[in-house]
Design a protein around this motif. Structure first.
Motif: not given
Length: 466
Positions: A291-318
Motif C-alpha cells: 500500500l502506498a497510502d498510510p491513511v488507507i493502511r491504518f484504516n484497513q488494519l486498525i480502524t475497520l476491524p474495530q469500527e464498532t468500538s471506535v464509533e461507540q467512543g472507545f478510541a483509547e481502548e481500541t
C-alpha cells in the motif's frame, strides 16, 4: 500558447499552489465541481469570466465550451501581461463534457503562430488515471504539454518540518499513519502531535467526529477516481494487501477469487497511486505489492476491524489493543521504507563512493542453512542495473523498528549475506554494511563501527538529519 498538466492525490496542495500562482500573476482560476451538470458548469464558468473582466453578474451566458475557452483567453490577453487560465479538477468536467481536450487542442494549434505572449493554460486534477491519460496514446493533447507535473507528498523530513514536530520518534509515528500530505495538518486540529502521539491519534484518526477519521478519509480518497466503482472489491483488495498478501495470487486467494479476477483492479489501484510494486533488485521475480497510502493502511488494519468500538467512543481502548498490530504491520514496514528512502536521498553524504545506484529489497538463499535471508535495504553501485548477474553492490542494510537495540548479532547476519552474495558472483568488495535502528545500538557494535570503514550505524536522529 503553452499548456501544463498538474496532477496529484488529494491533500497534496495542488489547488493551494495554483490559487497562489493565479493571484500572483492576475490569472483566472476556475475549479470544477463534483456532480455538477453541463449547463450549471457552463453558467458558473461564464460568471467567473465576467467577474474577471470586470463585468456585471449575468452579463455573459456562453453557450458551449469553445465559447468559454475563447472568451477566457481573450479576457486574459487584455487584462494581464502574463495570461494564465487554470482549470482545476478537470476530470469532473470530462464526465459530462468529454470534448474539452479536443477543443483545447484546437485552440492550442490555432495560437501557435499568434504574435506576442501567448496564453498559459494549466489543467489540474486529482483523478490520477484520468490526468495521465490526457497525454497518452492518440489523445488530443499528446505532445502539446510543456509541463507534466505530478505533485507528490512531502518526504518524511519535510513532513516533520511542516508539522513542526520536535521529537523524531513522534514525527516517524505521524508519518506512518498520515504520510507527507500537507493537507492533513489544517484539518487535524488539536491536540498537536507534540502533546503526545497516543492522545493525538485517538483525537484524529480514531475520532468519528473529525474530518480526518480514517474510514471517512479512505472513502473520500477512493471516490476521487471514476475507475474505482466496485468499492467493496477494492476495499477487500486493500485489506488483503495491508495484511501481507503481496502478489496477485495471494491477494486473489485471500478474497476467494482467481488471480485474473484481481488483475484489473490492481492495475487501477496502481495507476491511481494507491499501491506500488516493489521490485527485487537482484532477481527478476514477481514484485511485492504494498500500500502506498498510510491513511488507507491504518484504516484497513486498525480502524475497520474495530469500527464498532471506535464509533461507540472507545478510541483509547481500541488504540491500546491495536498497538501490537501497529508496531508489526505499520511501523515496522514504514521504518524499512524510510531506510530505503534515506539510502536513495541521503546516504551519498556518508558512503565511501558517494551516490548509490538503484535501491530496493532482495532475498538471498542460504543453502547450507536451508533458509532464505530477506534484505531490507540493498543498493547497487552507481551505473549498475537491477538483475545484472555480477553487479557491484554498494550497501546492504537491515532495518528493525523493534524496541531492542541492534548489536553484533545483526552485523553477523549482514556479513553472512555479504559472503553468500560473493559466492554467487556479485562484487561486494566495496559494500557498506548498514544497521538501521529505532532505539540505538549496543556498545559493542558502536565500538566496532569506530574502527571499521565498512560499517554504518543509522539511528533515528541520523535518519532525520538532526
Amino acid at each position: 500558447m503553452r499548456l501544463g498538466i498538474v496532477s496529484g492525490r488529494r491533500r497534496h496542495g495542488k489547488s493551494y499552489l495554483l490559487r497562489a500562482l493565479s493571484e500572483a500573476v492576475g490569472g483566472l482560476y476556475i475549479t470544477a465541481v463534483r456532480a455538477e451538470g453541463r449547463l450549471p458548469a457552463l453558467q458558473r464558468f461564464s460568471e467567473a469570466i465576467a467577474t474577471h473582466a470586470g463585468l456585471r453578474p449575468g452579463t455573459l451566458n456562453l453557450p458551449d465550451w469553445r465559447a468559454v475557452l475563447t472568451n477566457s483567453l481573450d479576457v486574459m490577453a487584455r487584462r494581464s501581461e502574463t495570461p494564465l487560465l487554470i482549470i482545476d479538477e478537470l476530470p469532473y468536467l470530462l464526465q459530462h463534457s468529454p470534448e474539452l481536450p479536443g477543443l483545447i487542442q484546437q485552440l492550442y494549434d490555432e495560437h501557435q503562430w499568434s504574435e506576442g505572449i501567448g496564453a498559459r493554460v494549466i489543467l489540474c486534477g486529482s483523478a490520477m488515471s484520468v490526468m495521465h491519460e490526457l497525454l497518452s496514446g492518440t489523445n488530443p493533447l499528446r505532445g502539446r504539454a510543456v509541463i507534466d507535473l505530478r505533485l507528490g507528498a512531502f518526504d518524511y523530513r519535510a513532513s516533520r518540518d511542516f508539522w513542526q514536530i520536535e521529537d523524531p520518534l513522534t514525527a516517524l509515528h505521524v508519518h506512518a499513519v498520515l504520510g507527507g500530505a500537507p493537507g492533513y495538518r489544517p484539518i487535524a486540529g488539536r491536540p498537536s502531535p507534540n502533546d503526545g502521539f497516543d492522545e493525538w491519534l485517538t483525537h484524529t484518526l480514531l475520532d468519528p467526529g473529525r474530518a480526518v477519521y480514517s474510514p471517512t478519509e479512505t472513502e473520500y480518497l477512493l471516490r476521487e477516481d471514476p475507475r474505482i466503482t466496485q468499492h467493496t472489491l477494492y476495499y477487500d483488495i486493500l485489506t488483503a494487501i495491508a495484511n501481507g498478501a503481496g502478489t496477485p495470487t495471494k491477494i486473489g486467494s485471500a478474497l476467494g477469487r482467481q488471480r485474473n479476477a484481481v488483475t484489473h483492479p490492481l492495475d487501477v489501484l496502481e495507476s491511481t497511486g494507491y499501491i506500488h510494486r516493489e521490485q527485487d533488485i537482484l532477481r527478476p521475480r514477481h514484485p511485492v505489492i504494498t500500500l502506498a497510502d498510510p491513511v488507507i493502511r491504518f484504516n484497513q488494519l486498525i480502524t475497520l476491524p474495530q469500527e464498532t468500538s471506535v464509533e461507540q467512543g472507545f478510541a483509547e481502548e481500541t488504540w491500546k489493543s491495536s498497538t501490537p498490530t501497529f508496531n508489526s504491520k505499520i511501523l515496522g514496514p514504514h521504518f524499512e521504507d524510510l531506510a530505503r528512502t534515506w539510502t536513495r536521498r541521503h546516504a551519498h553524504t556518508v558512503l565511501p563512493n558517494g551516490l548509490p545506484g538503484p535501491v530496493g529489497t532482495t532475498e538471498v538463499a542460504d543453502p547450507a542453512a536451508r533458509t532464505k535471508h530477506e534484505v531490507d535495504v540493498i543498493a547497487l553501485a552507481l551505473g549498475e542495473r537491477p538483475h545484472s548477474p555480477r553487479a557491484r553492490i554498494a550497501l546492504l542494510g537491515e532495518a528493525k523498528a523493534t524496541a531492542a537495540r541492534r548489536g553484533t548479532g545483526d552485523l553477523q547476519r549482514l556479513e553472512r549475506i555479504r559472503d553468500l552474495l560473493t559466492e554467487q558472483g556479485y562484487d561486494t568488495s566495496g559494500v557498506t554494511l548498514a544497521l538501521f535502528s529505532l532505539h540505538g545500538f549496543h556498545a559493542d557494535v558502536v565500538e566496532l563501527a569506530r574502527g571499521r570503514g565498512d560499517l554504518l550505524l543509522v539511528d533515528l536522529e541520523t535518519l532525520y538529519g538532526v
